[in-house]
Scaffold this motif. Structure first.
Motif, short mmCIF file in Angstrom:
data_model
loop_
_atom_site.label_atom_id
_atom_site.label_comp_id
_atom_site.label_asym_id
_atom_site.label_seq_id
_atom_site.Cartn_x
_atom_site.Cartn_y
_atom_site.Cartn_z
N SER A 187 -6.39 4.88 4.19
CA SER A 187 -5.37 4.37 5.10
C SER A 187 -5.76 4.68 6.54
N GLU B 261 -4.97 0.28 3.59
CA GLU B 261 -3.69 0.23 4.30
C GLU B 261 -3.95 0.52 5.78
N THR C 118 5.33 4.58 1.59
CA THR C 118 4.36 3.51 1.38
C THR C 118 4.31 3.19 -0.11
#
Length: 452
Positions: free
Chosen positions: A51, A105, A313
């Motif tokens: 991420s 992400e 998330t």
């Protein structure tokens, strides 16, 4: 319920990390230790991906409810030097990793990401992607200010892969908006939401806050009615965090007496939750609601819901790299925060230095406790095993939970606990039972917002 609110309305963390930042062991932390923890996490993440959080700190106006790190300016010439610095920092991390990472992400937060021009945002993302690969499940998201998000912003970011956006609504009452310096008509929010859907965004979120200065029960009710008329896919229904002691915080512009009482604030939450449920939204995590079709609710259902410095998330990554001034990175084995001053940040990366100034490397106890706190925050239950009991004194934790159990907020069995429906509004208090660092060293001054 009023008695429970008064009893449990105490200062407490929101647990976007464990240990929480005030309890980081910064004395034994070093850049070398951080780099080692990052490389370990990267090597273990090459298939699942990582991420990236990018902090864009600039805002044209001060919203007085906000406790985030920001720089107030109307000088848009700050955009390009800052983007150059962020891309340079990313180059430093990619060099450290030794190969192109896979991105699963990416999130743009702030500040106000839409302070930046569509062209400059596109330059930023293209620069990040150029040194990366993408996973098949990639999700790009950003926070947009309804007053300055143009259709061109939405289109430019859609063109480089963004499919999720969240807009800060807070409240539609003009008196409340004046108090928090966020004058924002409903039409502005409606327009940007409809533009996003026309362009093709698959998830649009709205952020609503209860407990704001001068906010009444009827204000929250009206805000949720109007929100439902637009029907966003996700709603973050937050408790206002009153932390006026933070340096440079605009919350000094009003006093505690201007805020709803803890009982009034709890009534706002209970009413809002009831309305959202009736409107078809599902309760997800501590302060989020989503339609059943949204990935956030589906993550709760399939057990992949995760919480980190970006909030909730749909899935976990072992490595989250924070880019930009004040950003926090999480290697799963450690945390590291960048310097907060924009000029210092830009100067360090221009010299080829990863600009961290403090952090924490997790020990075995930390890792176990973080697991349980994440389970409570994301799944409302957790289970421990015999090996963990060799490291952690669970009797101490159960002692902290005993009164919560008596009040019907948790159910405790031999090796697990479960948060009851009655206990969900008190999930921060329940998580605090596992916070052994805080129990060992109670803060001398107030450092956290109230839990209710």
């Amino acid at each position: 319920m009023c008695g429970l609110v008064q009893k449990y309305n105490i200062p407490g963390p929101r647990y976007t990390s464990y240990p929480t930042v005030p309890y980081w062991d910064i004395e034994s932390f070093s850049g070398k230790k951080w780099n080692s923890s990052l490389l370990k996490a990267f090597q273990e993440s090459q298939e699942e991906g990582i991420s990236i959080y990018i902090h864009l700190p600039f805002c044209e106006n001060m919203c007085t409810f906000c406790g985030c790190h920001k720089r107030i300016t109307k000088r848009h010439e700050v955009e390009k030097p800052y983007i150059k610095a962020v891309l340079r920092e990313w180059e430093l991390y990619v060099d450290l990793m030794g190969s192109k990472p896979k991105i699963k992400e990416l999130h743009l937060g702030g500040g106000t990401p839409t302070f930046f021009s569509p062209e400059n945002l596109k330059i930023l993302i293209e620069g990040i992607v150029r040194l990366s690969k993408k996973t098949n499940e990639i999700e790009f998201s950003f926070e947009g200010h309804p007053n300055n998000t143009q259709k061109e912003h939405l289109q430019a970011l859609y063109d480089v892969g963004f499919r999720r956006v969240s807009f800060g609504v807070q409240d539609y009452n003009l008196t409340v908006q004046r108090a928090i310096n966020r004058i924002q008509p409903f039409e502005n929010v409606k327009n940007v939401t409809e533009w996003a859907r026309e362009i093709g965004y698959t998830s649009v979120g709205h952020d609503i806050i209860y407990g704001l200065p001068f906010q009444k029960y009827s204000d929250v009710e009206e805000t949720i009615f109007k929100t439902n008329a637009i029907k966003p896919d996700r709603i973050a229904f937050y408790s206002y965090a009153h932390v006026p002691w933070l340096k440079g915080n605009g919350q000094r512009g009003y006093s505690d007496s201007d805020l709803p009482s803890s009982v009034e604030k709890k009534a706002q939450y209970e009413m809002g939750k009831k309305m959202l449920t009736e409107f078809g939204y599902k309760d997800v995590g501590m302060d989020h609601f989503s339609l059943p079709t949204d990935s956030l609710y589906q993550a709760l259902e399939n057990g992949t819901l995760h919480r980190n410095f970006m909030g909730y998330t749909p899935s976990k990554t072992k490595l989250m790299v924070g880019l930009g001034a004040s950003s926090i990175s999480d290697s799963w084995y450690g945390f590291a925060q960048n310097v907060k001053n924009v000029e210092e940040y830009q100067n360090l990366v221009s010299q080829g230095v990863i600009p961290i100034f403090r952090g924490h490397i997790l020990n075995e106890e930390d890792e176990i406790l973080r697991k349980h706190i994440l389970n409570i925050m994301c799944q409302f239950k957790t289970t421990w095993n015999a090996a963990e009991k060799e490291v952690i004194n669970f009797e101490n934790i159960l002692a902290h939970l005993s009164e919560l159990e008596t009040d019907g907020l948790v159910e405790i069995n031999d090796k697990n606990i479960k948060v009851t429906d009655k206990g969900r509004p008190f999930v921060r208090n329940i998580s605090m039972a596992f916070d052994l660092k805080m129990h060992r060293k109670k803060p001398n001054t107030r450092i956290f917002s109230m839990t209710v």
